[in-house]
Design an enzyme around this catalytic site. Structure first.
Site, PDB file in Angstrom:
ATOM      1  N   THR A 173      -1.456   7.386  -0.429  1.00  0.00           N
ATOM      2  CA  THR A 173      -2.715   7.224  -1.066  1.00  0.00           C
ATOM      3  C   THR A 173      -3.411   5.862  -0.603  1.00  0.00           C
ATOM      4  O   THR A 173      -4.707   5.911  -1.098  1.00  0.00           O
ATOM      5  CB  THR A 173      -2.477   7.275  -2.618  1.00  0.00           C
ATOM      6  OG1 THR A 173      -1.827   5.875  -2.840  1.00  0.00           O
ATOM      7  CG2 THR A 173      -1.539   8.272  -3.029  1.00  0.00           C
ATOM      8  N   ARG A 211       0.952  -1.049   0.138  1.00  0.00           N
ATOM      9  CA  ARG A 211       0.009  -0.030  -0.038  1.00  0.00           C
ATOM     10  C   ARG A 211       0.821   1.145  -0.162  1.00  0.00           C
ATOM     11  O   ARG A 211       1.765   1.247   0.806  1.00  0.00           O
ATOM     12  CB  ARG A 211      -0.716   0.112   1.178  1.00  0.00           C
ATOM     13  CG  ARG A 211      -2.036  -0.931   1.226  1.00  0.00           C
ATOM     14  CD  ARG A 211      -2.848  -0.739   2.175  1.00  0.00           C
ATOM     15  NE  ARG A 211      -2.515  -0.201   3.737  1.00  0.00           N
ATOM     16  CZ  ARG A 211      -3.279   0.466   4.741  1.00  0.00           C
ATOM     17  NH1 ARG A 211      -4.592   0.511   4.518  1.00  0.00           N
ATOM     18  NH2 ARG A 211      -2.913   0.934   5.659  1.00  0.00           N
TER      19      ARG A 211
HETATM   20  C1  PRP Z   1      -1.194  -4.654   4.581  1.00  0.00           C
HETATM   21  C2  PRP Z   1      -1.897  -5.981   4.476  1.00  0.00           C
HETATM   22  C3  PRP Z   1      -2.988  -5.982   3.277  1.00  0.00           C
HETATM   23  C4  PRP Z   1      -3.105  -4.640   3.196  1.00  0.00           C
HETATM   24  C5  PRP Z   1      -4.751  -4.150   3.962  1.00  0.00           C
HETATM   25  O1  PRP Z   1      -0.310  -4.929   3.691  1.00  0.00           O
HETATM   26  O2  PRP Z   1      -1.125  -7.288   4.866  1.00  0.00           O
HETATM   27  O3  PRP Z   1      -2.286  -6.796   2.333  1.00  0.00           O
HETATM   28  O4  PRP Z   1      -2.019  -3.810   4.073  1.00  0.00           O
HETATM   29  O5  PRP Z   1      -4.630  -2.831   3.486  1.00  0.00           O
HETATM   30  P1  PRP Z   1      -5.997  -2.235   2.299  1.00  0.00           P
HETATM   31  O6  PRP Z   1      -7.055  -3.266   2.634  1.00  0.00           O
HETATM   32  O7  PRP Z   1      -6.146  -1.049   2.626  1.00  0.00           O
HETATM   33  O8  PRP Z   1      -5.295  -2.605   0.919  1.00  0.00           O
HETATM   34  P2  PRP Z   1       1.025  -3.878   3.408  1.00  0.00           P
HETATM   35  O9  PRP Z   1       0.559  -2.983   2.140  1.00  0.00           O
HETATM   36  O10 PRP Z   1       1.270  -2.996   4.649  1.00  0.00           O
HETATM   37  O11 PRP Z   1       2.263  -4.422   2.780  1.00  0.00           O
HETATM   38  P3  PRP Z   1       2.983  -5.687   3.670  1.00  0.00           P
HETATM   39  O12 PRP Z   1       2.204  -6.946   3.892  1.00  0.00           O
HETATM   40  O13 PRP Z   1       4.148  -5.896   2.744  1.00  0.00           O
HETATM   41  O14 PRP Z   1       3.354  -5.055   4.938  1.00  0.00           O
HETATM   42  N1  URA Z   2      -2.563  -3.207   7.142  1.00  0.00           N
HETATM   43  C1  URA Z   2      -2.065  -3.799   8.164  1.00  0.00           C
HETATM   44  O1  URA Z   2      -1.167  -4.336   8.314  1.00  0.00           O
HETATM   45  N2  URA Z   2      -2.926  -3.256   9.202  1.00  0.00           N
HETATM   46  C2  URA Z   2      -3.760  -2.195   9.311  1.00  0.00           C
HETATM   47  O2  URA Z   2      -4.559  -2.061  10.202  1.00  0.00           O
HETATM   48  C3  URA Z   2      -4.296  -2.006   8.153  1.00  0.00           C
HETATM   49  C4  URA Z   2      -3.519  -2.507   6.904  1.00  0.00           C
END
Ligand code: PRP
Ligand code: URA
Length: 213
Positions: A112, A108
């Site tokens: 944004t 993410r």
């Molecule tokens: C986190 C989580 C999801 C996403 C959820 O991943 O594991 O994939 O955020 O958020 P959303 O519903 O708003 O899209 P992150 O993007 O932090 O990546 P990571 O697992 O590499 O830490």
């Molecule tokens: N991704 C995470 O890992 N935690 C949150 O609370 C939201 C998005």
């Protein structure tokens, strides 16, 4: 069932609730966190696999020969959304040891909150497989929607999404964008904060599983 939608299941099992509380505690360390995510994945997976088809095979028991049910076919795919989804794979593989595992890499954008793809590798014959997309957190829904889009673009059809914690906003967006998929969540939390983190949530699932910051 959530808001009358039969495709959305929020788990009500006390074991899942208890284990999610352990995850929420900020004092829970990486080792324990990882183990509990895997256990929860197995418990939610048990519910999600309720509709697996059975077929009868002949078995000789010590008493007689009988026709007995086994799982029909072996075409399943588990697809974690990287990184945090990796933490759920082991739990599901315990239930479906012959499943193939694909990977979708998404992160993410911190400002944004839009998902960005950096990796996608899916098992062959994806169109014939029962697909389980896994990610502990369903926050805005952006990552889950993008992951299901990729899978559908590559021919995937029979898709179930499993998460540990969902926010109402993400749950509703995912169900609206993909009304044909089933969604299983361990808990429905209250809301998202201004940084799109789930409240009360458990923080950043990827960081807590992998011990990063
Ligand atoms: C986190 C989580 C999801 C996403 C959820 O991943 O594991 O994939 O955020 O958020 P959303 O519903 O708003 O899209 P992150 O993007 O932090 O990546 P990571 O697992 O590499 O830490
Ligand atoms: N991704 C995470 O890992 N935690 C949150 O609370 C939201 C998005």
């Amino acid at each position: 069932m959530y808001n009358g939608n039969e495709n959305i299941m929020i788990c009500d099992h006390p074991l899942v609730k208890h284990k999610i509380t352990m995850l929420r505690k900020k004092t829970t360390g990486t080792n324990e966190f990882r183990a509990i995510v895997e256990e929860i994945a197995m418990l939610i997976g048990y519910e999600a696999l309720r509709d697996l088809e059975l077929e009868d095979v002949e078995v000789e028991t010590p008493i007689e020969t009988a026709m007995c049910p086994v799982i029909a076919g072996k075409k399943q795919a588990i697809i974690p959304i990287l990184r945090a989804g990796l933490g759920m794979v082991g739990g599901l593989l315990k239930l479906m040891p012959t499943a193939k595992v694909g990977h979708i890499g998404l992160y993410r954008d911190e400002e944004t909150f839009e998902p960005h793809e950096y990796y996608c590798k899916l098992p062959t014959n994806i169109g014939q497989r029962k697909i389980f997309v896994v990610d502990p957190m369903l926050a805005t829904g952006g990552s889950a929607i993008a992951a299901v889009n990729f899978i559908k673009q590559r021919g995937g059809k029979n898709i179930t999404f499993l998460c540990v914690i969902a926010a109402p906003q993400g749950l509703e967006k995912l169900a609206e964008a993909h009304p044909d998929i089933k969604i299983f969540a361990g808990n429905l939390d209250r809301e998202l904060n201004e940084k799109a983190y789930i409240c009360p949530g458990l923080g950043d699932a990827g960081d807590r599983i992998f011990g990063t910051k």
